[in-house]
Scaffold this active site. Structure first.
Site, PDB file in Angstrom:
ATOM      1  N   ALA A 192      -6.469  -0.498   0.106  1.00 21.24           N
ATOM      2  CA  ALA A 192      -5.599   0.109   1.129  1.00 21.24           C
ATOM      3  C   ALA A 192      -6.068  -0.337   2.501  1.00 21.24           C
ATOM      4  O   ALA A 192      -6.302   0.476   3.396  1.00 21.24           O
ATOM      5  CB  ALA A 192      -5.626   1.632   1.011  1.00 21.24           C
ATOM      6  N   VAL A 194      -5.522  -3.469   5.674  1.00 27.12           N
ATOM      7  CA  VAL A 194      -4.389  -3.841   6.531  1.00 27.12           C
ATOM      8  C   VAL A 194      -3.278  -4.498   5.708  1.00 27.12           C
ATOM      9  O   VAL A 194      -2.106  -4.106   5.788  1.00 27.12           O
ATOM     10  CB  VAL A 194      -4.893  -4.804   7.624  1.00 27.12           C
ATOM     11  CG1 VAL A 194      -3.781  -5.158   8.574  1.00 27.12           C
ATOM     12  CG2 VAL A 194      -6.043  -4.181   8.385  1.00 27.12           C
ATOM     13  N   ILE A 195      -3.651  -5.463   4.862  1.00 29.27           N
ATOM     14  CA  ILE A 195      -2.623  -6.213   4.126  1.00 29.27           C
ATOM     15  C   ILE A 195      -1.971  -5.308   3.072  1.00 29.27           C
ATOM     16  O   ILE A 195      -0.746  -5.295   2.925  1.00 29.27           O
ATOM     17  CB  ILE A 195      -3.217  -7.477   3.459  1.00 29.27           C
ATOM     18  CG1 ILE A 195      -3.864  -8.366   4.530  1.00 29.27           C
ATOM     19  CG2 ILE A 195      -2.141  -8.249   2.722  1.00 29.27           C
ATOM     20  CD1 ILE A 195      -4.393  -9.682   3.998  1.00 29.27           C
ATOM     21  N   GLU A 214      -7.669   2.445  -3.826  1.00 29.96           N
ATOM     22  CA  GLU A 214      -8.637   2.109  -2.780  1.00 29.96           C
ATOM     23  C   GLU A 214     -10.023   2.571  -3.206  1.00 29.96           C
ATOM     24  O   GLU A 214     -10.204   3.735  -3.568  1.00 29.96           O
ATOM     25  CB  GLU A 214      -8.206   2.766  -1.459  1.00 29.96           C
ATOM     26  CG  GLU A 214      -9.255   2.800  -0.371  1.00 29.96           C
ATOM     27  CD  GLU A 214      -9.804   1.436   0.027  1.00 29.96           C
ATOM     28  OE1 GLU A 214      -9.019   0.515   0.291  1.00 29.96           O
ATOM     29  OE2 GLU A 214     -11.059   1.285   0.058  1.00 29.96           O
ATOM     30  N   VAL A 248     -10.704  -0.596  -9.654  1.00 25.87           N
ATOM     31  CA  VAL A 248     -10.130  -1.207 -10.856  1.00 25.87           C
ATOM     32  C   VAL A 248     -11.233  -1.884 -11.662  1.00 25.87           C
ATOM     33  O   VAL A 248     -12.178  -2.435 -11.089  1.00 25.87           O
ATOM     34  CB  VAL A 248      -9.030  -2.250 -10.513  1.00 25.87           C
ATOM     35  CG1 VAL A 248      -7.760  -1.565 -10.085  1.00 25.87           C
ATOM     36  CG2 VAL A 248      -9.501  -3.252  -9.498  1.00 25.87           C
ATOM     37  N   ARG A 282     -10.781 -10.965   2.796  1.00 25.95           N
ATOM     38  CA  ARG A 282     -10.718 -12.417   2.784  1.00 25.95           C
ATOM     39  C   ARG A 282     -12.123 -12.974   2.989  1.00 25.95           C
ATOM     40  O   ARG A 282     -12.993 -12.293   3.517  1.00 25.95           O
ATOM     41  CB  ARG A 282      -9.780 -12.919   3.893  1.00 25.95           C
ATOM     42  CG  ARG A 282      -8.343 -12.410   3.716  1.00 25.95           C
ATOM     43  CD  ARG A 282      -7.436 -12.879   4.849  1.00 25.95           C
ATOM     44  NE  ARG A 282      -7.294 -14.315   4.885  1.00 25.95           N
ATOM     45  CZ  ARG A 282      -6.420 -15.020   4.164  1.00 25.95           C
ATOM     46  NH1 ARG A 282      -5.573 -14.406   3.354  1.00 25.95           N
ATOM     47  NH2 ARG A 282      -6.363 -16.339   4.268  1.00 25.95           N
ATOM     48  N   HIS A 455       9.927   4.859  34.279  1.00 27.42           N
ATOM     49  CA  HIS A 455      10.462   6.032  33.594  1.00 27.42           C
ATOM     50  C   HIS A 455      11.939   5.800  33.294  1.00 27.42           C
ATOM     51  O   HIS A 455      12.662   5.348  34.169  1.00 27.42           O
ATOM     52  CB  HIS A 455      10.338   7.286  34.467  1.00 27.42           C
ATOM     53  CG  HIS A 455      10.950   8.480  33.818  1.00 27.42           C
ATOM     54  ND1 HIS A 455      10.317   9.152  32.791  1.00 27.42           N
ATOM     55  CD2 HIS A 455      12.150   9.103  34.011  1.00 27.42           C
ATOM     56  CE1 HIS A 455      11.095  10.153  32.395  1.00 27.42           C
ATOM     57  NE2 HIS A 455      12.215  10.133  33.120  1.00 27.42           N
TER      58      HIS A 455
HETATM   59  P1  NAD Z   1      -9.329  -5.290   4.515  1.00 27.97           P
HETATM   60  O1  NAD Z   1     -10.781  -5.515   4.616  1.00 27.97           O
HETATM   61  O2  NAD Z   1      -8.555  -4.838   5.697  1.00 27.97           O
HETATM   62  O3  NAD Z   1      -9.046  -4.215   3.354  1.00 27.97           O
HETATM   63  C1  NAD Z   1      -9.491  -4.359   2.032  1.00 27.97           C
HETATM   64  C2  NAD Z   1      -9.577  -2.988   1.396  1.00 27.97           C
HETATM   65  O4  NAD Z   1      -9.840  -3.161   0.008  1.00 27.97           O
HETATM   66  C3  NAD Z   1     -10.694  -2.136   1.963  1.00 27.97           C
HETATM   67  O5  NAD Z   1     -10.186  -0.869   2.291  1.00 27.97           O
HETATM   68  C4  NAD Z   1     -11.697  -2.065   0.805  1.00 27.97           C
HETATM   69  O6  NAD Z   1     -12.392  -0.835   0.771  1.00 27.97           O
HETATM   70  C5  NAD Z   1     -10.791  -2.194  -0.414  1.00 27.97           C
HETATM   71  N1  NAD Z   1     -11.445  -2.694  -1.615  1.00 27.97           N
HETATM   72  C6  NAD Z   1     -12.389  -3.662  -1.700  1.00 27.97           C
HETATM   73  N2  NAD Z   1     -12.738  -3.852  -2.998  1.00 27.97           N
HETATM   74  C7  NAD Z   1     -11.994  -2.982  -3.734  1.00 27.97           C
HETATM   75  C8  NAD Z   1     -11.886  -2.693  -5.134  1.00 27.97           C
HETATM   76  N3  NAD Z   1     -12.636  -3.348  -6.027  1.00 27.97           N
HETATM   77  N4  NAD Z   1     -11.015  -1.744  -5.557  1.00 27.97           N
HETATM   78  C9  NAD Z   1     -10.262  -1.074  -4.637  1.00 27.97           C
HETATM   79  N5  NAD Z   1     -10.332  -1.298  -3.308  1.00 27.97           N
HETATM   80  C10 NAD Z   1     -11.165  -2.251  -2.857  1.00 27.97           C
HETATM   81  O7  NAD Z   1      -8.759  -6.647   3.905  1.00 27.97           O
HETATM   82  P2  NAD Z   1      -7.260  -7.178   3.787  1.00 27.97           P
HETATM   83  O8  NAD Z   1      -6.282  -6.080   3.908  1.00 27.97           O
HETATM   84  O9  NAD Z   1      -7.253  -8.014   2.557  1.00 27.97           O
HETATM   85  O10 NAD Z   1      -7.132  -8.099   5.064  1.00 27.97           O
HETATM   86  C11 NAD Z   1      -7.974  -9.253   5.197  1.00 27.97           C
HETATM   87  C12 NAD Z   1      -8.208  -9.613   6.638  1.00 27.97           C
HETATM   88  O11 NAD Z   1      -7.009 -10.038   7.246  1.00 27.97           O
HETATM   89  C13 NAD Z   1      -8.747  -8.448   7.435  1.00 27.97           C
HETATM   90  O12 NAD Z   1      -9.827  -8.884   8.199  1.00 27.97           O
HETATM   91  C14 NAD Z   1      -7.599  -8.051   8.296  1.00 27.97           C
HETATM   92  O13 NAD Z   1      -8.022  -7.543   9.562  1.00 27.97           O
HETATM   93  C15 NAD Z   1      -6.808  -9.341   8.447  1.00 27.97           C
HETATM   94  N6  NAD Z   1      -5.390  -9.010   8.623  1.00 27.97           N
HETATM   95  C16 NAD Z   1      -4.983  -8.462   9.788  1.00 27.97           C
HETATM   96  C17 NAD Z   1      -3.680  -8.081   9.944  1.00 27.97           C
HETATM   97  C18 NAD Z   1      -3.236  -7.462  11.231  1.00 27.97           C
HETATM   98  O14 NAD Z   1      -3.901  -7.675  12.238  1.00 27.97           O
HETATM   99  N7  NAD Z   1      -2.167  -6.678  11.252  1.00 27.97           N
HETATM  100  C19 NAD Z   1      -2.763  -8.220   8.907  1.00 27.97           C
HETATM  101  C20 NAD Z   1      -3.221  -8.758   7.725  1.00 27.97           C
HETATM  102  C21 NAD Z   1      -4.544  -9.139   7.597  1.00 27.97           C
END
Ligand code: NAD
Length: 478
Positions: A192, A194-195, A214, A248, A282, A455
C-alpha cells in the site's frame, strides 16, 4: 564503429538523464545521451519510467477514471444527469498511449533542437571514461564513446518478491497494471505504497474489487498521521480494502484464477484473486551498466555511492536520480541533473536540500507534503507550533463541491520558520508548490499568512493554515 569524444555522456534519458543532457548543451558542452527504452513498434522512447510506464501514464488513467467516477457519483448534485455512464477501457488506454507518445517524441525533438547526439542502445561504463553503446538486438558493441564526464542516470526497476516472479500475465508489475485491457474482477495488490494506492484507485473506480495487502502495521508511515488517517477513511469509502500487517507468502494459479497465501497475526490466510500486482518498491537499475573493471563504489543495496554533488568515487563520473540515495522521485532526479550539468560547466552550485523535496500521492483526495511531520519533529525534540485549516471552510472548495481534507503548517516555535506542510484534498499537488517555495527560501508561517492570495481560491486554505499557527485565522475559531 565510431569512437567519438564528448564533454559529457549521459546514460539514461529519464527525467534525471534527459534534463541533465539538455542543461549540459545549454551550457555549451558537447553532449551525447544513450537510452535503451523501446516502444511497442521498436522505436526509441526517451523519458524513462516516468514518461513511459510511470508518472505520466498513471496520471492519465487517474484522470480518466476520476472523470468516470464523477459522472457516476457527483454530477447529479450540479443538476446534470448523464444516465448510466459507460467506460471504454480501450479508448482510455489509447488516450493514455497517445499522451505518452506525444511527450516521448517531444523529448526526441528537444534533443534535436539542443544538438544532443542520441544513441538508441544500452550504455555500459568502461574504464578510462569510455562508454560502450550496445546494440539492442545483437547485444554487441556498436559504438565506443569517450567522455570528459559521464553521468549515470539509469533509473530503477520494480522489486520482485521471492516466490512471486513477474510473469506479466497473472503476477503483474506496475507497467502491466497500467496496461490492463479490462478491469479484473478482483485485483490483489501487494504493497500500500504510492504506486499500489494510485493504481488501486484507478481499477477500483473502473469496477474492480481491489484488495491491498500491506506488510506494515501502519498505512503510509511517511505521511503525517492525521493525513494518513483521513486518507484511510476515504480509501475505505471508495471500496479499497487495505489489510495492514499482511505478508504474502505463496500462490497457486489454476483456470479459475489465483489463490494467494498471506501471513496475518501469526496465522496463514488465503485470498482469491484474478490478478496479483506486486508494488513493493523499486531498486536501482545497474544491470550490465558498470563493466567489472571500472571502479565505481556501490552500496550493498546496489545504489551508486555519491557525495552531495552527485560525484561518484571515480573522478569525472557522476550519478543522479533513482540510482543514488534519496527519494525515488522524478523531480529529485531532474534537479540533480541540473546540479551536475552546472558543476561540470564550473557554475556555482548548491547541493540539493533533501529535506526540501515535495511528495505527492495522486489518490482522491490527493496527499501532498514537504518537510517534517509532527511525529518526526517530536522524535527530533524540535519545538514547533501548528496551524491547520479545513477545505470545508473555504468558499472556493464549497463552490466546487470538493470540501474534503485540510492543510496543516508546522513552524519552529522560536523562529517561526516553516518546518513542514501537510495537505490532503483536491488539487493539493498544485497547492504544495507555494509551500515548497516558502520552505526553499526559509520562509516563516507569518510570511505565508501575510501573503495576499486570490479570492476565492483553494490557496487561501494554506494562508489560513499559516495564520492559524499564531491563532490568527479569519474564517475559523482559533
Ligand atoms: P513504496 O516504497 O512507496 O511502497 C511499497 C510498499 O510495499 C510499502 O508500504 C511496503 O511496506 C510494502 N511492502 C514491502 N514488502 C511487502 C510485502 N512483502 N508484503 C506486503 N507489503 C510489502 O514503493 P512503490 O509504491 O512501489 O513506489 C516505488 C517508488 O516510486 C517510490 O520511491 C515512490 O516514491 C515512487 N513513486 C512515486 C510516485 C509519486 O510521486 N506520486 C508515484 C509512483 C511511484
Amino acid at each position: 564503429m565510431a569512437n567519438d569524444h564528448y564533454d559529457v555522456i549521459v546514460i539514461g534519458a529519464g527525467p534525471a538523464g534527459y534534463v541533465a543532457a539538455i542543461r549540459c548543451t545549454q551550457l555549451g558542452l558537447k553532449t551525447a545521451c544513450i537510452d535503451n527504452w523501446t516502444d511497442p513498434e521498436g522505436n526509441a522512447s526517451p523519458g524513462g519510467t516516468c514518461l513511459n510506464v510511470g508518472c505520466i501514464p498513471s496520471k492519465a488513467l487517474l484522470e480518466s477514471s476520476a472523470l468516470f467516477a464523477q459522472a457516476q457519483n457527483d454530477l447529479g448534485q450540479h443538476g446534470i444527469s448523464v444516465g448510466s455512464p459507460k467506460m471504454s477501457i480501450k479508448t482510455m488506454q489509447a488516450r493514455k498511449d497517445a499522451v505518452v507518445g506525444k511527450l516521448t517524441s517531444g523529448i526526441g525533438q528537444l534533443f534535436k533542437a539542443n544538438k544532443i547526439t542520441f544513441f538508441h542502445g544500452k550504455g555500459r561504463v568502461l574504464p578510462e571514461r569510455q562508454v560502450a553503446v550496445m546494440d539492442l538486438n545483437s547485444g554487441k558493441i556498436s559504438d565506443t564513446l569517450v567522455g570528459k564526464n559521464i553521468i549515470i542516470a539509469t533509473g530503477s526497476t520494480p522489486v520482485e518478491l521471492p516466490g512471486f516472479k513477474f510473469d506479466h500475465k497473472n503476477i503483474l508489475d506496475s507497467a502491466d497494471t497500467l496496461a490492463l485491457k479490462s478491469a479484473p474482477k478482483h485485483l490483489l495488490i501487494v504493497g500500500a505504497g504510492v504506486i499500489g494506492l494510485e493504481l488501486g484507485s484507478v481499477w477500483a473506480r473502473l469496477g474492480a474489487k481491489v484488495t491491498i495487502l500491506e506488510a506494515m502495521d501502519t498505512l503510509l508511515p511517511m505521511v503525517d498521521g492525521q493525513v494518513a488517517r483521513e486518507a484511510a477513511r476515504h480509501f475505505k469509502k471508495q471500496g479499497l480494502e487495505i489489510i495492514l500487517g499482511a505478508k504474502v507468502s505463496a500462490y497457486k494459479s489454476n483456470q479459475s484464477g489465483l489463490t494467494v497465501d498471506y501471513e496475518f497475526k501469526g496465522e496463514t490466510r488465503q485470498i482469491k484473486a484474478d490478478k496479483l500486482a506486486v508494488m513493493v518498491g523499486r531498486r536501482a537499475n545497474l544491470d550490465g551498466v558498470l563493466a567489472p573493471d571500472c571502479v565505481i563504489e556501490t552500496t550493498p543495496q546496489g545504489q551508486i555511492v555519491v557525495n552531495e554533488f552527485c560525484q561518484t568515487s571515480t573522478s569525472g563520473v557522476w550519478a543522479i536520480g533513482d540510482v543514488v540515495r534519496g527519494p525515488m522521485l522524478a523531480h529529485k532526479g531532474s534537479e540533480e541533473g541540473v546540479l551536475v550539468a552546472e558543476s561540470i560547466a564550473a557554475r556555482k552550485t548548491y547541493a540539493l536540500d533533501l529535506q526540501c523535496i515535495p511528495s505527492v500521492i495522486y489518490t482522491h483526495p490527493e496527499i501532498a507534503w514537504i518537510g517534517q511531520t509532527e511525529a518526526e519533529l517530536k522524535e527530533a525534540n524540535i519545538e514547533f507550533a501548528k496551524g491547520q485549516f479545513p477545505f470545508a471552510a473555504s468558499g472556493r472548495a464549497q463552490a466546487s463541491g470538493h470540501t474534503d481534507g485540510m492543510i496543516k503548517v508546522l513552524s519552529d516555535k522560536k523562529t517561526d520558520r516553516i518546518l513542514g506542510v501537510h495537505m490532503i484534498g483536491e488539487h493539493t499537488s498544485e497547492l504544495l508548490a507555494e509551500a515548497v517555495f516558502a520552505m526553499q527560501y526559509r520562509g516563516t508561517a507569518e510570511d505565508l499568512g501575510r501573503t495576499i492570495h486570490s479570492h476565492p481560491s483553494l490557496s487561501e486554505t494554506l494562508k489560513e493554515a499559516a495564520l492559524n499557527v499564531h491563532k490568527e485565522a479569519i474564517h475559523k475559531m482559533n
